[in-house]
Scaffold this active site. Structure first.
Site, PDB file in Angstrom:
ATOM      1  N   ASP A 171       1.356 -33.698 -25.877  1.00 52.24           N
ATOM      2  CA  ASP A 171       0.450 -33.537 -24.736  1.00 52.24           C
ATOM      3  C   ASP A 171       0.038 -34.861 -24.102  1.00 52.24           C
ATOM      4  O   ASP A 171      -0.578 -34.878 -23.041  1.00 52.24           O
ATOM      5  CB  ASP A 171      -0.807 -32.757 -25.134  1.00 52.24           C
ATOM      6  N   TYR A 263       0.216 -45.059 -25.670  1.00 56.09           N
ATOM      7  CA  TYR A 263       0.686 -45.540 -26.972  1.00 56.09           C
ATOM      8  C   TYR A 263       1.591 -46.761 -26.855  1.00 56.09           C
ATOM      9  O   TYR A 263       1.872 -47.414 -27.868  1.00 56.09           O
ATOM     10  CB  TYR A 263       1.433 -44.426 -27.715  1.00 56.09           C
TER      11      TYR A 263
END
Length: 441
Positions: A171, A263
């Protein structure tokens, strides 16, 4: 209209409450006949299950709802199985983060040494679970969003090469899209992204206005430079997530070509991430002290009162809603666009075909159709080839019970990048994961 049977694996997860509420909110778009929660941790799941009984009695009384620790009861006659397994639970996540940090390596649940430790545990449990699902529900769609999704996706690709009803999803790209909509002051549904990468390691090359076709990425770059970057649901986030999204501005200052996945910071600034982490209180500890306590306190409050009271609201849950939208796209052959993890096969033209990449796909009843992005430039290609090689070697280690392949995977990983450190952290993690990893020899 057909009603669907759904199982959530990881019924005791702190994310399950969001799913239960979202199934109520979205019951017209995705009508359910039956919903089963499945978890091996009976005590943890019981709190969420009892909350669910009260929720559905008051808000969705026609739904057949139950929770169980029995695989046959969980999977039989299912149309969709939502996989949110956390192998080893939060206590093992804490070790995944603490042990690398004790060696001045990034301590993160999906990246670096901790991510690979979690990956080996997840591969063991996910392969076992999918075999059980196929025993009791041969035609069910398996929607996997268990972490670390890239490593799990590679293992499932090898274990079930002909199974076209396993879909791997994360997600986080959609969370970034929704966060862009907050900055732009528009609906996230009006945004049409172009994206490439691996799970937790990708970039948006364009962010189109679905109505006009205008590429809004130049405007986003300007807004991020002026205002920083916050998650769409910033008011509900723990402090570490606000810092994570805040790093998007830093990444775009240094690498302004594309909008990064949050990330990417671990791969671009590993030393900074180590220096700014508390080795005694990582994100796992934050979850246990924060979200886990909040979720289970809400469950207990509702159970003790015997009624929802004001514990049901119209606040959206982006994570749950995205997964349900994926199921809707398949169920009704909508051919909507979603960012999914799929076998490359030319989607990124200059990467190997059997890499599990994350790209925009059209999704319908026959599964995903990836949308190609062509060749990517050398900088991004170098980062991705390094990471996919590390992940493939780790899955080799699983199948071959090979310590050597695990050592190679750890050494090659950009967040370790040193053979002596790789051996030391691998040995420490092997000791902590006895009985949960395959035996490496």
């Amino acid at each position: 209209m057909k009603k669907f049977n759904v199982c959530i694996v990881g019924g005791g997860s702190t994310f399950t409450l969001g799913f239960l509420k979202s199934f109520v909110r979205m019951r017209k778009e995705f009508p359910l006949q039956k919903l089963v929660l499945f978890d091996i941790d009976e005590k943890r799941q019981e709190l969420v299950g009892k909350f669910g009984e009260i929720l559905f009695k008051e808000q969705f009384p026609e739904l057949e709802f139950s929770y169980t620790t029995d695989a046959k009861e969980a999977y039989e006659d299912m149309d969709f199985v939502f996989m949110q397994m956390r192998s080893g639970g939060l206590p093992m996540r804490a070790k995944d983060e603490h042990i690398p940090l004790s060696m001045n390596l990034v301590g993160q649940e999906t990246c670096g040494a901790g991510g690979m430790a979690y990956g080996l545990r997840s591969v063991v449990d996910m392969i076992k679970a999918v075999h059980e699902i196929r025993k009791y529900a041969p035609e069910a769609w398996v929607l996997n969003y268990s972490n670390p999704a890239a490593i799990v996706a590679e293992a499932l690709r090898r274990e079930f090469p002909k199974d076209k009803r396993i879909l791997n999803i994360c997600d986080q790209p959609e969370n970034v899209v929704r966060s862009c909509s907050r900055l732009l002051g528009c609906s996230w549904e009006d945004l049409d992204p172009v994206y490439f990468g691996l799970n937790h390691n990708g970039w948006f090359t364009h962010m189109y206005d679905r109505n006009t076709g205008e590429d809004l990425l130049p405007k986003l770059k300007k807004l991020i430079k002026e205002n920083g970057f916050l998650p769409q649901d910033a008011e509900q986030r723990d402090p570490s997530w606000l810092d994570t999204y805040g790093m998007v501005e830093t990444m775009m200052n240094d690498f302004p070509e594309y909008l990064p996945n949050t990330y990417d910071q671990y791969y671009l600034y590993p030393e900074y991430k180590v220096a700014t982490s508390d080795p005694n209180f990582t994100r796992a500890d934050e979850v246990m002290a924060g979200r886990e306590k909040r979720v289970f306190a809400e469950c207990k409050e509702v159970i003790e009162a015997g009624t929802l009271g004001d514990k049901f609201d119209d606040i959206s849950d982006a994570h749950a809603e995205m997964m349900i939208e994926v199921a809707i796209a398949i169920a009704y052959n909508k051919n909507d666009r979603h960012i999914l993890i799929v076998e490359n096969n030319g989607a990124i033209a200059n990467m190997q075909d059997d890499a599990m990449v994350e790209v925009v796909c059209e999704l319908g009843a026959n599964g995903p159709r990836p949308m190609g992005v062509g060749n990517i430039s050398q900088f991004y290609l170098g980062l991705l080839v390094n990471q996919v090689s590390s992940e493939k070697l780790l899955v080799d280690a699983y199948y071959e019970n090979s310590y050597q392949k695990a050592l190679e995977a750890f050494t090659l990983n950009r967040l370790i990048n040193d053979a002596k450190k790789a051996r030391k952290v691998l040995d420490l993690l092997m000791e902590e994961n006895k009985g949960m990893w395959p035996e490496l020899r």
